[in-house]
Design an enzyme around this catalytic site. Sequence first.
Site, PDB file in Angstrom:
ATOM      1  N   ILE A  48      27.699  43.698  52.539  1.00  0.00           N
ATOM      2  CA  ILE A  48      28.164  43.730  51.845  1.00  0.00           C
ATOM      3  C   ILE A  48      28.153  43.211  50.617  1.00  0.00           C
ATOM      4  CG2 ILE A  48      30.632  42.979  51.543  1.00  0.00           C
ATOM      5  CD1 ILE A  48      31.396  41.545  54.392  1.00  0.00           C
ATOM      6  N   THR A  49      28.251  44.163  49.434  1.00  0.00           N
ATOM      7  CA  THR A  49      28.060  44.536  48.196  1.00  0.00           C
ATOM      8  C   THR A  49      29.086  43.220  47.768  1.00  0.00           C
ATOM      9  OG1 THR A  49      28.866  46.469  47.501  1.00  0.00           O
ATOM     10  CG2 THR A  49      26.541  46.490  48.548  1.00  0.00           C
ATOM     11  N   ASN A  52      29.785  37.603  46.972  1.00  0.00           N
ATOM     12  CA  ASN A  52      30.025  35.611  46.569  1.00  0.00           C
ATOM     13  C   ASN A  52      31.295  36.214  46.227  1.00  0.00           C
ATOM     14  OD1 ASN A  52      28.349  37.691  44.604  1.00  0.00           O
ATOM     15  ND2 ASN A  52      29.722  36.080  43.405  1.00  0.00           N
ATOM     16  N   SER A  53      32.402  36.740  45.679  1.00  0.00           N
ATOM     17  CA  SER A  53      33.305  36.604  45.285  1.00  0.00           C
ATOM     18  C   SER A  53      34.998  37.957  46.309  1.00  0.00           C
ATOM     19  CB  SER A  53      33.758  36.571  44.127  1.00  0.00           C
ATOM     20  OG  SER A  53      32.959  37.634  43.138  1.00  0.00           O
ATOM     21  N   GLY A 177      18.616  56.233  56.694  1.00  0.00           N
ATOM     22  CA  GLY A 177      17.522  55.902  57.791  1.00  0.00           C
ATOM     23  C   GLY A 177      17.720  55.141  58.927  1.00  0.00           C
ATOM     24  N   TYR A 217      36.405  53.562  34.626  1.00  0.00           N
ATOM     25  CA  TYR A 217      37.169  53.410  35.748  1.00  0.00           C
ATOM     26  C   TYR A 217      37.497  53.435  36.848  1.00  0.00           C
ATOM     27  CZ  TYR A 217      38.622  49.441  39.849  1.00  0.00           C
ATOM     28  OH  TYR A 217      38.290  48.544  40.590  1.00  0.00           O
TER      29      TYR A 217
HETATM   30  N1  LIG Z   1      41.563  43.319  42.843  1.00  0.00           N
HETATM   31  C1  LIG Z   1      42.561  44.615  42.732  1.00  0.00           C
HETATM   32  O1  LIG Z   1      43.349  44.731  42.640  1.00  0.00           O
HETATM   33  C2  LIG Z   1      41.770  45.710  43.561  1.00  0.00           C
HETATM   34  C3  LIG Z   1      41.625  46.955  43.635  1.00  0.00           C
HETATM   35  C4  LIG Z   1      41.864  48.188  43.660  1.00  0.00           C
HETATM   36  C5  LIG Z   1      40.493  48.136  44.192  1.00  0.00           C
HETATM   37  N2  LIG Z   1      39.231  47.021  44.369  1.00  0.00           N
HETATM   38  C6  LIG Z   1      38.046  47.116  44.366  1.00  0.00           C
HETATM   39  O2  LIG Z   1      37.736  46.120  45.449  1.00  0.00           O
HETATM   40  C7  LIG Z   1      35.846  46.095  44.999  1.00  0.00           C
HETATM   41  C8  LIG Z   1      36.237  44.300  44.947  1.00  0.00           C
HETATM   42  O3  LIG Z   1      36.604  43.925  43.987  1.00  0.00           O
HETATM   43  P1  LIG Z   1      37.267  42.258  44.253  1.00  0.00           P
HETATM   44  O4  LIG Z   1      38.396  43.156  43.826  1.00  0.00           O
HETATM   45  O5  LIG Z   1      37.024  41.629  44.809  1.00  0.00           O
HETATM   46  O6  LIG Z   1      36.604  41.506  42.598  1.00  0.00           O
HETATM   47  P2  LIG Z   1      35.616  40.630  41.977  1.00  0.00           P
HETATM   48  O7  LIG Z   1      35.075  41.140  40.660  1.00  0.00           O
HETATM   49  O8  LIG Z   1      35.860  39.781  43.269  1.00  0.00           O
HETATM   50  O9  LIG Z   1      34.246  41.133  43.309  1.00  0.00           O
HETATM   51  C9  LIG Z   1      33.427  42.366  42.694  1.00  0.00           C
HETATM   52  C10 LIG Z   1      31.922  41.539  42.918  1.00  0.00           C
HETATM   53  O10 LIG Z   1      31.694  42.926  42.704  1.00  0.00           O
HETATM   54  C11 LIG Z   1      30.562  41.745  41.619  1.00  0.00           C
HETATM   55  N3  LIG Z   1      29.683  42.847  40.980  1.00  0.00           N
HETATM   56  C12 LIG Z   1      29.699  43.831  40.143  1.00  0.00           C
HETATM   57  N4  LIG Z   1      28.716  43.702  39.101  1.00  0.00           N
HETATM   58  C13 LIG Z   1      27.709  43.892  40.062  1.00  0.00           C
HETATM   59  C14 LIG Z   1      26.521  44.694  39.590  1.00  0.00           C
HETATM   60  N5  LIG Z   1      25.994  45.110  38.772  1.00  0.00           N
HETATM   61  N6  LIG Z   1      25.527  43.823  41.237  1.00  0.00           N
HETATM   62  C15 LIG Z   1      26.003  44.015  42.248  1.00  0.00           C
HETATM   63  N7  LIG Z   1      27.354  43.108  41.804  1.00  0.00           N
HETATM   64  C16 LIG Z   1      27.575  43.241  41.104  1.00  0.00           C
HETATM   65  C17 LIG Z   1      30.791  40.766  41.586  1.00  0.00           C
HETATM   66  O11 LIG Z   1      29.851  39.842  41.285  1.00  0.00           O
HETATM   67  C18 LIG Z   1      31.738  40.681  42.336  1.00  0.00           C
HETATM   68  O12 LIG Z   1      30.702  39.678  43.656  1.00  0.00           O
HETATM   69  C19 LIG Z   1      35.570  46.685  44.027  1.00  0.00           C
HETATM   70  O13 LIG Z   1      35.617  47.890  44.359  1.00  0.00           O
HETATM   71  C20 LIG Z   1      37.307  46.996  42.345  1.00  0.00           C
HETATM   72  O14 LIG Z   1      36.884  47.645  42.202  1.00  0.00           O
HETATM   73  C21 LIG Z   1      40.205  45.923  43.958  1.00  0.00           C
END
Ligand SMILES: NC(=O)c1ccc[n+]([C@@H]2O[C@H](COP(=O)([O-])OP(=O)(O)OC[C@H]3O[C@@H](n4cnc5c(N)ncnc54)[C@H](O)[C@@H]3O)[C@@H](O)[C@H]2O)c1
Length: 336
Positions: A48-49, A52-53, A177, A217
């Site tokens: 999972i990328t 951590n959050s 792969g 975005y």
């Molecule tokens: N929160 C929402 O309402 C929502 C809505 C639609 C889509 N999303 C999508 O959900 C996914 C997760 O987001 P979230 O809401 O948990 O936010 P979040 O900020 O808690 O999590 C995003 C994660 O991506 C990581 N990240 C950012 N830049 C990075 C980099 N350069 N290399 C490696 N990791 C990187 C951050 O460290 C973090 O762990 C995202 O793709 C976001 O676009 C979220």
Amino acid sequence: MAVATVAALLAALGGALWLAARRFVGPSVKRLHRGGDSGLMHGKTVLITGANSGLGRATAAELLRLGARVIMGCRDRTRAEEAAVQLRREICQAGGPELGPDSSGAGELVVKELDLASLRSVRSFCQEVLQEEPRLDVLINNAGIFQCPYMKTEDGFEMQFGVNHLGHFLLTNLLLGLLKSSAPSRIVVVTSKLYKYGDINFEDLNSEQNYNKSFCYSRSKLANILFTRELARRLEGTNVTVNVLHPGMVRTNLGRHIHIPLLVKPLFNLVTWAFFKTPLEGAQTSIYLASSPEVEGVSGKYFGDCKEEELLPKAMDESVAGKLWDVSEVMVGILK
Ligand SMILES: NC(=O)c1ccc[n+]([C@@H]2O[C@H](COP(=O)([O-])OP(=O)(O)OC[C@H]3O[C@@H](n4cnc5c(N)ncnc54)[C@H](O)[C@@H]3O)[C@@H](O)[C@H]2O)c1
């Protein structure tokens, strides 16, 4: 004057009560998928990328509970190690499987450094995974950055396109792969409903001429969908599936780059508390696509709340998807 103040206070109180009631009875926040029995992911390795959050962390926690070996690909090793310690503690307290490198492999948590804003980092991360991991059953492209000021990645790409699309594009290609040799295996891509406001403007993918953070975005999230559909087409017959989902509106730190005036913050917090999903609720579709037997063999589809949803025509345009693939290969320097 006194009457007006009392009326304003009563209106605010009424609003707060209504929001609170909405939070507890609202249909948008119900838990949708538990993933079935606790051993569903036993013996499976999930990467999972951004684990951590937010959504990534919640997804990792649930898949760990289902018995998976979870690799957290995270930009900041210290924060990721802290999150891993907390996750291990939470799962042990909840009576989940024993965690740790000495366990049987089920429910194991591994932290690896991955900066999607650096193609060098993506390459060395993948090299490590390919050297150390005999299998990869699920790849979840979850990490994302939202509406940041104009910034460039290490390789000179506009940050949101570079991280949300290009970083994951290279990562997935380098791990294909291993996913194929572990088949049946799955790729899960996290996009957003905001893809609707994006376009793939090939003439300015780096936003050198014009930078609009919302558009960029949305463009990166449209790219996530086009990538998924093109990849699904290329993967036909391999037993590797790829699907894309939107999580809805979720209370995470994704909006860290949005400035909210101090006075408005309490109201903003109240609204998000009332109307946004918790990370665990928001992660349900990721967990569903990663683990449910119901979607075995399903590929190239778009999901929300664990159900297939329709896409706008622009997200189904095969010629744009094909061109984006070719352009992305050149941008990340994939050699044929
Ligand atoms: N929160 C929402 O309402 C929502 C809505 C639609 C889509 N999303 C999508 O959900 C996914 C997760 O987001 P979230 O809401 O948990 O936010 P979040 O900020 O808690 O999590 C995003 C994660 O991506 C990581 N990240 C950012 N830049 C990075 C980099 N350069 N290399 C490696 N990791 C990187 C951050 O460290 C973090 O762990 C995202 O793709 C976001 O676009 C979220």
